[in-house]
Design a protein around this motif. Structure first.
Motif, PDB file in Angstrom:
ATOM      1  N   PHE A  85      31.820  38.554  37.701  1.00 51.93           N
ATOM      2  CA  PHE A  85      32.326  37.206  37.427  1.00 51.93           C
ATOM      3  C   PHE A  85      32.928  37.043  36.033  1.00 51.93           C
ATOM      4  O   PHE A  85      33.512  36.005  35.741  1.00 51.93           O
ATOM      5  N   THR A  86      32.786  38.053  35.171  1.00 58.91           N
ATOM      6  CA  THR A  86      33.436  37.977  33.856  1.00 58.91           C
ATOM      7  C   THR A  86      34.570  38.991  33.750  1.00 58.91           C
ATOM      8  O   THR A  86      35.139  39.178  32.683  1.00 58.91           O
ATOM      9  N   ASP A  87      34.910  39.633  34.863  1.00 61.48           N
ATOM     10  CA  ASP A  87      35.978  40.635  34.898  1.00 61.48           C
ATOM     11  C   ASP A  87      37.335  39.957  35.066  1.00 61.48           C
ATOM     12  O   ASP A  87      37.440  38.904  35.689  1.00 61.48           O
ATOM     13  N   THR A  88      38.360  40.595  34.516  1.00 59.47           N
ATOM     14  CA  THR A  88      39.713  40.014  34.592  1.00 59.47           C
ATOM     15  C   THR A  88      40.650  40.885  35.426  1.00 59.47           C
ATOM     16  O   THR A  88      41.865  40.796  35.303  1.00 59.47           O
ATOM     17  N   THR A  89      40.087  41.710  36.294  1.00 58.73           N
ATOM     18  CA  THR A  89      40.903  42.625  37.108  1.00 58.73           C
ATOM     19  C   THR A  89      41.937  41.880  37.942  1.00 58.73           C
ATOM     20  O   THR A  89      43.070  42.329  38.105  1.00 58.73           O
ATOM     21  N   ASN A  90      41.543  40.718  38.474  1.00 63.37           N
ATOM     22  CA  ASN A  90      42.447  39.967  39.350  1.00 63.37           C
ATOM     23  C   ASN A  90      43.679  39.437  38.635  1.00 63.37           C
ATOM     24  O   ASN A  90      44.732  39.249  39.226  1.00 63.37           O
ATOM     25  N   ARG A 105      49.102  50.287  42.154  1.00 70.51           N
ATOM     26  CA  ARG A 105      48.200  50.982  43.076  1.00 70.51           C
ATOM     27  C   ARG A 105      46.809  51.149  42.456  1.00 70.51           C
ATOM     28  O   ARG A 105      45.786  50.914  43.101  1.00 70.51           O
ATOM     29  N   LYS A 106      46.797  51.526  41.165  1.00 70.97           N
ATOM     30  CA  LYS A 106      45.520  51.700  40.473  1.00 70.97           C
ATOM     31  C   LYS A 106      44.776  50.378  40.341  1.00 70.97           C
ATOM     32  O   LYS A 106      43.555  50.319  40.472  1.00 70.97           O
ATOM     33  N   ARG A 107      45.542  49.311  40.062  1.00 75.85           N
ATOM     34  CA  ARG A 107      44.913  47.993  39.948  1.00 75.85           C
ATOM     35  C   ARG A 107      44.315  47.559  41.275  1.00 75.85           C
ATOM     36  O   ARG A 107      43.208  47.010  41.335  1.00 75.85           O
ATOM     37  N   GLU A 108      45.035  47.825  42.364  1.00 74.76           N
ATOM     38  CA  GLU A 108      44.539  47.473  43.701  1.00 74.76           C
ATOM     39  C   GLU A 108      43.282  48.278  44.047  1.00 74.76           C
ATOM     40  O   GLU A 108      42.330  47.754  44.624  1.00 74.76           O
ATOM     41  N   GLU A 109      43.292  49.546  43.673  1.00 74.80           N
ATOM     42  CA  GLU A 109      42.131  50.411  43.913  1.00 74.80           C
ATOM     43  C   GLU A 109      40.919  49.911  43.127  1.00 74.80           C
ATOM     44  O   GLU A 109      39.791  49.899  43.644  1.00 74.80           O
ATOM     45  N   THR A 110      41.159  49.489  41.883  1.00 78.13           N
ATOM     46  CA  THR A 110      40.075  48.950  41.056  1.00 78.13           C
ATOM     47  C   THR A 110      39.511  47.671  41.659  1.00 78.13           C
ATOM     48  O   THR A 110      38.289  47.469  41.692  1.00 78.13           O
ATOM     49  N   LYS A 111      40.396  46.795  42.154  1.00 78.57           N
ATOM     50  CA  LYS A 111      39.955  45.553  42.800  1.00 78.57           C
ATOM     51  C   LYS A 111      39.103  45.844  44.032  1.00 78.57           C
ATOM     52  O   LYS A 111      38.085  45.196  44.263  1.00 78.57           O
ATOM     53  N   ASN A 112      39.503  46.848  44.817  1.00 76.63           N
ATOM     54  CA  ASN A 112      38.743  47.217  46.010  1.00 76.63           C
ATOM     55  C   ASN A 112      37.346  47.711  45.649  1.00 76.63           C
ATOM     56  O   ASN A 112      36.355  47.347  46.294  1.00 76.63           O
ATOM     57  N   LYS A 113      37.277  48.537  44.616  1.00 76.34           N
ATOM     58  CA  LYS A 113      35.976  49.067  44.194  1.00 76.34           C
ATOM     59  C   LYS A 113      35.091  47.963  43.618  1.00 76.34           C
ATOM     60  O   LYS A 113      33.871  47.970  43.791  1.00 76.34           O
ATOM     61  N   ARG A 114      35.721  47.011  42.947  1.00 80.91           N
ATOM     62  CA  ARG A 114      34.983  45.855  42.430  1.00 80.91           C
ATOM     63  C   ARG A 114      34.353  45.073  43.578  1.00 80.91           C
ATOM     64  O   ARG A 114      33.187  44.667  43.509  1.00 80.91           O
ATOM     65  N   GLU A 115      35.115  44.870  44.652  1.00 80.12           N
ATOM     66  CA  GLU A 115      34.595  44.141  45.816  1.00 80.12           C
ATOM     67  C   GLU A 115      33.488  44.931  46.517  1.00 80.12           C
ATOM     68  O   GLU A 115      32.509  44.350  46.985  1.00 80.12           O
ATOM     69  N   ILE A 116      33.636  46.255  46.573  1.00 79.95           N
ATOM     70  CA  ILE A 116      32.610  47.099  47.187  1.00 79.95           C
ATOM     71  C   ILE A 116      31.297  47.001  46.411  1.00 79.95           C
ATOM     72  O   ILE A 116      30.220  46.923  47.006  1.00 79.95           O
ATOM     73  N   CYS A 117      31.389  46.991  45.087  1.00 81.30           N
ATOM     74  CA  CYS A 117      30.187  46.835  44.258  1.00 81.30           C
ATOM     75  C   CYS A 117      29.480  45.525  44.584  1.00 81.30           C
ATOM     76  O   CYS A 117      28.250  45.486  44.723  1.00 81.30           O
ATOM     77  N   LYS A 118      30.241  44.464  44.715  1.00 83.24           N
ATOM     78  CA  LYS A 118      29.688  43.143  45.026  1.00 83.24           C
ATOM     79  C   LYS A 118      29.000  43.148  46.392  1.00 83.24           C
ATOM     80  O   LYS A 118      27.879  42.650  46.548  1.00 83.24           O
ATOM     81  N   ILE A 119      29.659  43.729  47.396  1.00 84.89           N
ATOM     82  CA  ILE A 119      29.112  43.758  48.767  1.00 84.89           C
ATOM     83  C   ILE A 119      27.822  44.570  48.813  1.00 84.89           C
ATOM     84  O   ILE A 119      26.798  44.116  49.337  1.00 84.89           O
ATOM     85  N   LEU A 120      27.843  45.789  48.254  1.00 82.91           N
ATOM     86  CA  LEU A 120      26.659  46.650  48.301  1.00 82.91           C
ATOM     87  C   LEU A 120      25.520  46.088  47.463  1.00 82.91           C
ATOM     88  O   LEU A 120      24.348  46.208  47.835  1.00 82.91           O
ATOM     89  N   SER A 121      25.862  45.467  46.345  1.00 85.70           N
ATOM     90  CA  SER A 121      24.842  44.841  45.488  1.00 85.70           C
ATOM     91  C   SER A 121      24.100  43.747  46.246  1.00 85.70           C
ATOM     92  O   SER A 121      22.862  43.691  46.241  1.00 85.70           O
ATOM     93  N   GLU A 122      24.847  42.876  46.905  1.00 90.00           N
ATOM     94  CA  GLU A 122      24.226  41.783  47.655  1.00 90.00           C
ATOM     95  C   GLU A 122      23.470  42.301  48.880  1.00 90.00           C
ATOM     96  O   GLU A 122      22.406  41.793  49.227  1.00 90.00           O
ATOM     97  N   TYR A 123      24.019  43.335  49.517  1.00 84.01           N
ATOM     98  CA  TYR A 123      23.374  43.897  50.703  1.00 84.01           C
ATOM     99  C   TYR A 123      22.031  44.535  50.355  1.00 84.01           C
ATOM    100  O   TYR A 123      21.023  44.331  51.045  1.00 84.01           O
ATOM    101  N   MET A 124      22.001  45.308  49.270  1.00 85.38           N
ATOM    102  CA  MET A 124      20.762  45.973  48.886  1.00 85.38           C
ATOM    103  C   MET A 124      19.706  44.972  48.430  1.00 85.38           C
ATOM    104  O   MET A 124      18.513  45.152  48.691  1.00 85.38           O
TER     105      MET A 124
END
Length: 296
Positions: A85-90, A105-124
């Motif tokens: 929530f304090t990241d400025t990737t978007n 492409r790199k920015r999009e890849e970073t955004k995807n990994k950021r979302e994956i971190c959020k999903i797995l964090s909440e899931y665990m």
């Protein structure tokens, strides 16, 4: 159950791709039993040892063998929220005309990994809090740590104070992520502004098992990394935390979930079995075989 939501993992989902590729890479590296055992018992420390140099001892310490699994999971969950929530990737490069296709492409890849971190964090965290029976093998005192961390967050944001997490929690039901994100960002910025130079345990003792400000210190250290490296490392750590839990949950715990449609963690366990990652799946010796070679 009020805050529970489901996320579909599609056939070509980037989450599946990252989990598969990381486990496949580990399976290729697990050439002998010693390395296989290291990989099998890793819960973030294998990934961090590959990426980080000794200049980041605090990050490495968060997943060390001295730290219990549930403690590492809660530390990384809160730190992920704070970084997310304090990241400025978007917003980076949105209006920059010099951004080429490779940078996009790199920015999009970073955004995807950021979302994956959020999903797995909440899931665990969901598994830790809502599936304690299934997670009993790695749970420890995770429930107590979770409750104490929540209690300390409530003390940090007193009830009735304008713009606090309490107001957000009370209005959460029925709100979309986009509506809540600016408010969450304020809360996370307020936490990161707290001076946490001294370890919280030295100030309050070990009576409280809260990890709120320990996680703030971890988030500050993670924010010092380059944004691309940060989310790459964090996504790989979360896959490792997921696979560690998957391989240590009792098989009957996984089997019970299959009758209910299955959990992501169960499919990760089956994938690990396919790759031979795990004590019960490795065959070190077997029946001798002779190969007959006939000369022409």
């Amino acid at each position: 159950m009020r805050y529970k939501k489901s996320i579909s993992v599609k056939e070509d989902d980037i989450l599946k791709e990252i989990i598969f590729e990381q486990l496949k890479d580990k399976a290729l590296k697990a050439g002998d039993s010693k390395i296989a055992k290291e990989i099998f018992s890793a819960r973030g420390n294998w990934v961090l040892s590959q990426h980080l140099c000794p200049h980041h001892p605090e990050i490495l310490a968060s997943v060390s063998e001295e730290v219990e699994y549930d403690e590492s999971l809660l530390l990384w969950h809160v730190a992920t929220e704070l970084c997310y929530f304090t990241d400025t990737t978007n917003s980076e490069g949105q209006t920059d005309p010099t951004f080429d296709e490779e940078a996009k492409r790199k920015r999009e890849e970073t955004k995807n990994k950021r979302e994956i971190c959020k999903i797995l964090s909440e899931y665990m965290l969901y598994l830790l809090v809502m599936r304690p029976t299934m997670m009993s093998a790695v749970l420890g005192i995770g429930q107590i740590r979770f409750q104490d961390t929540c209690a300390e967050a409530k003390k940090f944001f007193p009830k009735g104070q304008s713009g606090t997490s309490f107001e957000i929690f009370n209005k959460l039901f029925g709100r979309s992520q986009s509506e809540l994100e600016p408010r969450w960002r304020e809360v996370c910025k307020a936490l990161l502004e707290v001076d946490t130079v001294v370890k919280p345990i030295k100030v309050k003792g070990d009576r409280s098992k809260s990890l709120l400000f320990d996680a703030c210190m971890l988030a500050e250290d993670l924010n010092e990394l380059k944004v691309e490296n940060r989310w790459t490392i964090m996504s790989e750590v979360w896959v490792e935390l997921l696979s560690y839990a998957a391989s240590h949950i009792r098989p009957n715990g996984h089997a019970q979930q299959l009758s209910k449609g299955g959990e992501l963690i169960t499919f990760v366990w089956l994938l690990m079995a396919h790759f031979g990652l795990g004590d019960q799946f490795r065959i070190e010796a077997g029946h001798a075989r002779a190969k007959l070679i006939v000369d022409k």
